[in-house]
Design a protein around this motif. Structure first.
Motif, short mmCIF file in Angstrom:
data_model
loop_
_atom_site.label_atom_id
_atom_site.label_comp_id
_atom_site.label_asym_id
_atom_site.label_seq_id
_atom_site.Cartn_x
_atom_site.Cartn_y
_atom_site.Cartn_z
N LEU A 1 26.77 -15.60 102.60
CA LEU A 1 26.33 -16.62 103.56
C LEU A 1 26.73 -16.01 104.92
O LEU A 1 27.63 -15.56 105.48
CB LEU A 1 27.43 -18.01 103.30
CG LEU A 1 27.17 -18.68 102.26
CD1 LEU A 1 28.34 -19.80 102.00
CD2 LEU A 1 25.73 -19.31 102.05
N LYS A 2 25.32 -16.31 105.67
CA LYS A 2 25.49 -16.09 107.20
C LYS A 2 24.22 -16.67 107.66
O LYS A 2 23.34 -16.02 108.22
CB LYS A 2 25.14 -14.53 107.38
CG LYS A 2 25.74 -13.90 108.83
CD LYS A 2 25.86 -12.32 108.92
CE LYS A 2 26.31 -12.24 110.15
NZ LYS A 2 26.20 -10.55 110.37
N PRO A 3 24.20 -18.11 107.92
CA PRO A 3 23.12 -19.02 108.60
C PRO A 3 22.70 -18.50 109.79
O PRO A 3 21.48 -18.70 110.15
CB PRO A 3 23.79 -20.48 108.50
CG PRO A 3 25.34 -20.21 108.05
CD PRO A 3 25.57 -18.64 107.77
N GLU A 4 23.40 -17.85 110.51
CA GLU A 4 22.89 -17.46 111.79
C GLU A 4 21.70 -16.00 111.69
O GLU A 4 20.81 -15.92 112.41
CB GLU A 4 23.97 -17.09 112.76
CG GLU A 4 24.71 -15.67 112.36
CD GLU A 4 25.91 -16.23 111.77
OE1 GLU A 4 25.89 -17.24 111.00
OE2 GLU A 4 27.26 -15.58 111.72
N ALA B 1 19.81 -16.19 109.23
CA ALA B 1 18.13 -16.69 108.83
C ALA B 1 17.64 -17.18 110.22
O ALA B 1 16.48 -17.22 110.33
CB ALA B 1 18.51 -18.14 108.15
N GLN B 2 18.55 -17.64 111.16
CA GLN B 2 17.83 -17.90 112.42
C GLN B 2 17.20 -16.80 113.16
O GLN B 2 16.20 -16.73 113.61
CB GLN B 2 18.93 -18.40 113.34
CG GLN B 2 18.73 -19.50 114.59
CD GLN B 2 18.08 -20.77 114.16
OE1 GLN B 2 18.49 -21.14 113.07
NE2 GLN B 2 17.24 -21.16 114.98
N SER C 1 16.46 -14.42 104.15
CA SER C 1 16.66 -15.69 105.04
C SER C 1 17.34 -16.76 103.79
O SER C 1 18.32 -17.57 104.14
CB SER C 1 15.50 -16.24 105.56
OG SER C 1 15.70 -17.50 105.99
N SER D 1 20.78 -15.73 102.83
CA SER D 1 21.86 -16.02 104.03
C SER D 1 22.10 -17.45 104.03
O SER D 1 23.37 -17.92 104.78
CB SER D 1 21.54 -15.24 105.28
OG SER D 1 20.22 -16.16 105.60
N VAL D 2 21.56 -18.24 103.68
CA VAL D 2 21.81 -19.87 103.72
C VAL D 2 22.41 -20.27 102.38
O VAL D 2 22.57 -21.61 102.22
CB VAL D 2 20.68 -20.56 104.20
CG1 VAL D 2 20.45 -20.39 105.68
CG2 VAL D 2 19.55 -20.56 103.35
N ASP E 1 20.70 -20.13 99.66
CA ASP E 1 19.92 -20.81 98.37
C ASP E 1 19.35 -19.68 97.35
O ASP E 1 18.31 -18.96 97.47
CB ASP E 1 18.51 -21.16 99.15
CG ASP E 1 17.65 -22.16 98.25
OD1 ASP E 1 17.78 -22.14 97.03
OD2 ASP E 1 16.84 -23.04 98.65
#
Ligand SMILES: [Zn+2]
Length: 644
Positions: A535-538, A540-541, A591, A594-595, A597
């Motif tokens: 996990l690293k949502p930033e 994906a940004q 992406s 990292s979120v 999914d």
């Protein structure tokens, strides 16, 4: 006839004269060159191009070792003059430097990676006097490799200023086999391959490297199991029943003496045992006698950690102390046999901690190899802040591998207090890390900063442990690595501008904008050291910008794709076209991952997997599709969805 006169007759010197004749024929488009071998005569500088040693023209550089250090002197006016080198390899490098100065470039391995100019001989002028900034400039074999791939890359090395090749393991079986058996590839059937073929190919490649004058490094992995009669060809686990004799030699852990994780090359030995010390050192001496082509032999121990022997005797000293003890025994045996081979000792796993008692290491025999296996590739060595970082205490079979650059540097400094001999950094830029940066621009920039900091670190070069096929979309990272080691005053941006303009022609600035913009979107660290559950949502940004950058650049690619008849430029744009899709798909699967999914991530991963394998015939020479997909599936748990 235009003369090329050489004073040396080693295979490397002969090859240097042939290469010069070959390229001058292409550049002048005139088939009137002849090669002559004769004793040095100063007046030959007026009769053609003289290839000779620096010592023959009266240049002696007291600070260099003529055998190892490469120095060149080039003085050509109107197509006549001299190209001299400190050794025959340096003469060959000098030939390529001359061709570079007059305007040619060696951008990728292979003839279709060369940019050649067209001028008459009398218009050729070049003057340069240079000593390579760093001594050890090379690569070590990794990945899936065909024999032709390897030869093509070896040929490229001296063209870009490199001087070393390291064939790890006793033979390159695992690397060749990964190619010839076409592992993971659903579209190609395996080819027959075996250990005998591998041994022959390893030998032939070594002979080829010697013809190029490359400093040849060998083995590393495989001594520890080989000396007790177990072949260590790769890292695959294998159930092997040890004989009582073998059992007595392997490390005792939790009261047991077995192969560690069933992997022979990962298993340590009972290094305090005199029997083990003799088996190991005799085995290396025997190899050195049978392989005079090896200039450097690497004495590595197990390729894993926290598995050192806990027996009463081994517990008396640290693994590094027992290691240096063995180095000393080996040195004496090699000395007795009059074998000049250099031995590389390594700073890796437990051996990152310097010895406490055995601190004398013969500088004439040994070279230090710093191997920061778990380093970050988002921070260059020069950006290391805490220069006084304290070494963690060594605890047998309970070490944690350093994550911070600071910690690695601290280990290096501690070793340098007891050993101030020759050294190099064994780094991993184009092994796994580069797959986290499809722009190849971010990693190239890091390489430049690292190389320029080597002298400050007291390190005399880099051997990159890397896939042989690493030039997609272009060869910039390796080019930057070798060119900057040749001359560490070169600025990254200047190399980039020069490289891209020759690689892509008129629209190179747009290529630079594309690659440098993409570089900002990628996160090498995320791939190198994934976070919990990935996990690293930033991230994906950051990746959300990729589509826009690719779309903006796409018309430029379309305009250039059939524009050039020059095969090098045409191929550069061809690769760029594949790169657009590669980046789009990369951004999608990374992406989604990292979120969190995973379902979507695997759908996009499957699309990417199909894309790279279906296009492997077009990309084979520059992209190691097996190694790439293996890394993502092994470390990031991507799974290809197979239709039922
Ligand atoms: Zn022991």
């Amino acid at each position: 006839m235009n003369k090329i006169i050489r004073t040396q007759n080693s295979p490397t010197a002969v090859y240097a004269s042939q290469e010069l004749a070959k390229y001058l024929t292409k550049i002048t488009q005139n088939n009137d060159f002849s090669i002559h071998s004769k004793a040095y005569d100063e007046s030959d500088k007026e009769n053609g191009i003289l290839l000779c040693r620096l010592s023959e023209i009266g240049i002696n550089i007291p600070t260099i070792d003529n055998k190892l250090d490469d120095s060149t002197y080039i003085s050509i006016k109107n197509g006549r003059g001299v190209i001299a080198g400190s050794n025959d390899r340096a003469i060959l490098i000098g030939v390529y430097r001359f061709l570079t100065i007059i305007g040619c470039r060696f951008l990728r391995p292979g003839e279709d990676g060369e940019f050649l100019i067209r001028i008459p001989l009398y218009e050729m002028h070049a003057f340069e006097e240079h000593t390579a900034s760093l001594r050890h400039r090379g690569i070590c074999i990794e990945g899936a490799v065909s024999y032709e791939n390897l030869i093509e890359v070896l040929d490229w090395l001296p063209k870009i200023g490199a001087n070393s090749y390291f064939a790890q393991f006793p033979t390159s079986y695992t690397f060749f086999n990964q190619w010839y058996s076409h592992l993971k590839n659903p579209y190609v059937k395996p080819e027959y391959y075996d250990k005998e073929i591998a041994a022959q190919m390893t030998h032939d490649a070594a002979m080829h490297a010697k013809k190029l004058g490359l400093i040849y490094h060998a083995v590393g992995h495989g001594w520890t199991c080989g000396c007790i009669g177990i072949e260590g060809l790769n890292w695959d686990p294998e159930k092997i029943k040890l004989t009582p004799e073998q059992e007595s030699c392997v490390a005792q852990i939790n009261g047991e003496r077995v192969l560690y994780g069933d992997i022979a090359v990962d298993t340590n030995l009972c290094y305090s045992s005199e029997k083990v010390q003799n088996l190991l050192t005799d085995y290396i001496v025997k190899y050195a006698k049978e392989h005079p082509e090896a200039d450097y032999l690497h004495l590595w121990i197990a390729d894993n950690c926290n598995n050192h022997c806990e027996c009463e005797n081994c517990a008396q000293m640290t693994p590094s102390d027992w290691y240096v003890n063995i180095l000393t025994i080996l040195d004496k045996k090699l000395e007795k046999e009059n074998l000049p081979v250099k031995i590389v000792f390594l700073l890796y796993f437990e051996l990152l901690w310097p010895p406490e008692k055995n601190i004398h290491i013969n500088k004439d025999r040994f070279t230090l190899m710093f191997a920061p296996f778990t380093r970050t590739f988002e921070q260059a060595y020069c950006e290391c802040k805490d220069t006084e970082y304290k070494l963690p205490e060594f605890v047998r079979n309970n070490i944690t591998l350093p994550k911070k650059t600071e910690e690695y540097i601290a280990h290096l400094k501690a070793w340098q207090k007891i050993f101030d001999g020759d050294s190099f950094d064994y780094d991993y830029y184009l092994c796994k890390a580069h797959y986290g940066d499809p722009s190849y621009y971010r990693i190239a920039s890091l390489i430049s900063r690292d190389v320029k900091y080597m002298k400050e670190m007291g390190i005399n070069g880099i051997i990159d442990c890397q896939v042989i096929r690493a030039a997609f979309p272009n060869g910039l990272p390796m080019y930057v690595l070798m060119q900057t080691m040749w001359d560490d005053t070169l600025e990254f941006d200047d190399i980039v501008n020069d490289y891209l303009s020759h690689c892509y022609g008129e629209d190179w600035r747009q290529c630079k904008k594309y690659l440098s913009s993409l570089a900002e979107c990628f996160d090498v660290e995320y791939f190198q050291v994934p976070t919990k559950d990935f996990l690293k949502p930033e991230y994906a940004q950051k990746l959300s910008r990729v589509e826009e950058i690719v779309s903006e650049f796409e018309p430029v690619v379309q305009a250039n794709i059939s524009r050039y008849t020059n095969k090098t430029l045409a191929l550069s744009w061809d690769y760029m076209q594949y790169h657009l899709t590669y980046c789009r798909l990369f951004a999608k699967f990374m992406s989604a991952k990292s979120v969190g999914d995973d379902v979507e991530a695997n759908i996009y991963w499957t699309e990417f997997f199909e894309f790279v394998f279906k296009n492997e015939p077009a990309l084979q020479r520059v992209l190691d599709v097996y190694y790439l997909t293996h890394q993502f599936e092994y470390f990031m748990k991507f799974r290809r969805i197979i239709d039922k």
